[in-house]
Design an enzyme around this catalytic site. Sequence first.
Site, mmCIF file in Angstrom:
data_model
loop_
_atom_site.group_PDB
_atom_site.id
_atom_site.type_symbol
_atom_site.label_atom_id
_atom_site.label_comp_id
_atom_site.label_asym_id
_atom_site.label_seq_id
_atom_site.Cartn_x
_atom_site.Cartn_y
_atom_site.Cartn_z
ATOM 1 N N ASP A 285 0.868 -1.175 0.000
ATOM 2 C CA ASP A 285 0.000 0.000 0.000
ATOM 3 C C ASP A 285 0.911 1.233 0.000
ATOM 4 O O ASP A 285 2.126 1.131 0.214
ATOM 5 C CB ASP A 285 -0.962 -0.004 1.195
ATOM 6 C CG ASP A 285 -2.171 0.899 0.935
ATOM 7 O OD1 ASP A 285 -2.133 1.688 -0.025
ATOM 8 O OD2 ASP A 285 -3.152 0.819 1.689
HETATM 9 C C1 BGC Z 1 -4.937 3.318 0.232
HETATM 10 C C2 BGC Z 1 -5.144 2.298 -0.877
HETATM 11 C C3 BGC Z 1 -4.996 2.951 -2.210
HETATM 12 C C4 BGC Z 1 -3.643 3.623 -2.270
HETATM 13 C C5 BGC Z 1 -3.373 4.288 -3.585
HETATM 14 C C6 BGC Z 1 -3.674 4.120 0.063
HETATM 15 O O1 BGC Z 1 -3.580 5.165 0.953
HETATM 16 O O2 BGC Z 1 -4.899 2.646 1.472
HETATM 17 O O3 BGC Z 1 -6.415 1.704 -0.747
HETATM 18 O O4 BGC Z 1 -5.154 2.005 -3.229
HETATM 19 O O5 BGC Z 1 -3.561 4.608 -1.262
HETATM 20 O O6 BGC Z 1 -4.131 5.398 -3.765
#
Ligand code: BGC
Length: 743
Positions: A285
């Site tokens: 993530d």
């Molecule tokens: C979130 C994810 C997301 C990623 C990219 C993160 O902060 O937890 O769900 O896909 O950002 O935007």
Amino acid sequence: MNNPNLVEEMRKISRDPLPTRSPSEIERLIDDLMSKMYLTEKIGQLYETGFDEHDVTGTNYDKSKTPMLIKQGLVGSIIGTHNQQALYRLQKIAVEDSRLGIPLLFAHDIIHGCKTSFPINLALACSFDADLVEKVSQATAFESSHSGVNMTFSPMVDLSRDPRWGRVMEGNGEDPYLSSVLATAYVKGYQQDDLTSYDTIAACVKHYIGYGAAEGGREYNTVDMSEAKLRQYYLPPFEAAVKAGAQSVMSAFNTINGVPASANKKWLKDVLKGELGFDGFVISDFTSTGEVLNHKIARDQKHVAEVCLNTGVDHEMIATTYIDYLEELVTEGRVSMAAVDDACRRVLRVKYRLGLFDNPYKNIYINQEDYWQLPEFLQLAREAAQQSAVLLENKNSILPLSPTTTQTIALIGPLGNSQKTMGGWNGKAWFEDTVTLYKGLQEAYPFANIIQVDGCDLEKPINLELDRVHEVVQQADIVILAVGESLHWSGEAHARANLDFVGLQPQMVEAVLSHGKRTIMVVFGGRPLILTPYKDRVDALVYAWLLGHETGHAIADLISGRVNFSGRLAMSFPYAVGQIPVYYNALPTGRPQHGHYTGDFYFSRYIDIPNEPLYPFGYGLTYSTVDYSSPDVSKKLVKTSGDSVDVSFTVTNTSSVAVYETVQLYIEALYYSVSRPVNELKRFEKVWLDAGESTTITFTLKSTDFGYVVENDQFTVEPVPFFIKVGPASNQTKKTEISLIEG
Ligand code: BGC
């Protein structure tokens, strides 16, 4: 700004069908390519960076470096760029200016629709309709792919029992079976078993694992639970998505039993890649690798790279520990070449499967708008919203409200004329395209006199207009309250400790209710809010969630009876915040208390509120009445292995209104080697019933449907008696008994 030369080139981008390559051919092509790659280029494939600032959800990065890094072969994928010309320019650098011309992969957070906004995922889960979810994700894939997106960071399948957590809006609620069925539907819809198609995108299932169980519902917080529980409840939706072919898995921000999910050998290497045989790539993530340092299990950034790669994270999102340190780590022997090769191969495999080597500019069209918001997508968004809203109360059948009424309707509340009912994580959709409830009602009630008033501010505790509210209620024959929380109150980093309507809405509602007028309350929200103060004081209660662009049309369709309600809750609604977590598939406890307090003190209960949620999982009313017969079974004795039993029952629409009835089947083990929940959902189906129609439903349960994860984290099917229960909700069932026998 348009660059005319680029635009001209983009007009020529090929739309020729792409070849489908066999797995062995893909592996051979990868062998060949990797034999030419320098170590730094392999490491480059393990890095995702960005180019657009407005897509960044966490710590910022220097986007000005992106083109130069691509040229050096140091970027594998790009997150969230909206601008087609930028996509084209970046891909051109990768293909024409980098040494090996390896194409970039473009990923984006397309969560509940790309340009057409569909209901938030938790709402969609309330449709209990896998076909609908598949259609929605197919439409979403179409809009996304034709705007140059190759992969979506969806589906989010984090099971959650805690509405304080802002991200419950993105998931499928509290049940592992429902979530697994829907996870499969999302992946099938996005990928349609054909990744080379111009109409599909790859799915990245997230956030692996346990993220939805963050302590106290606080975002990014610790998760501590038994492996058995993780396997029984939190793993199955991921397993389903992987089985359906999801190409990527995102490792979560949280720790699991002390070890960050993004540095977790057990769950990434042993379980996901080993047991589940996942052969796509694991992406961290957003900066979750770098955050391993904050979790304090690494000395420095270099150590982070060592730990994360060695434990199975293949692709690093935004954080740069891999491109900064992996080369050194390989030289020092702290990370093996084989580990880097494996990670690189996984990323390349997905790129080959997507046909990016055959057409790197796939779908990077200048005219992406031609593929957006097609009339059939808007129609689908309306139908999806109709099936997602849940009718919680309808006293004296106050609803439906006749579309020919000439009465005065007061629409009161800051969400009545607001477009912020679309839901967050909007992909490429604009909330300005949302049909408000006010607009929907105006179209549905051409003869009524509708007076709209906000009554107070939507986000802040200001602008309470009590005089105006009293005045309008006095004039009205009927009041529709539009209250709750806007799209700004749920989603990532939007944990709430109080689950009341936002700002001064409670005071405004009290003012309205003081008149005793007929009142329909429509509640918007990205999570279950506390409805206890209103349940018995309003005539009808509609849970509208956040329903996407067609919000207003869909709610007006339902309120006016043009369409019947069919939604059922995918998440239990707590009686009070202090009751959280409250969920239908709880264990019984040694001193269970059912129903109301009867004077015996020493039971597992609260002394001030009931044990039961205000509304349980599976609950939802319709304008029809449906009778369920008791279930019949094809056999009373079922072997623990390789056997099955058919469960049949009849549902009869005893009303004059046709309905989509959501039939549910639960099981209960009478005893087992570990304590099991009182109810476990095992099957469901949406059945169309005309007025007066009767139909017989048959579900087949396999021996494995009766199994459970027990001691030593093993899944067992034990020879014990079970109740099989059928009904319209988890707390309204009829049952029969069968026995599992050794065999
Ligand atoms: C979130 C994810 C997301 C990623 C990219 C993160 O902060 O937890 O769900 O896909 O950002 O935007």
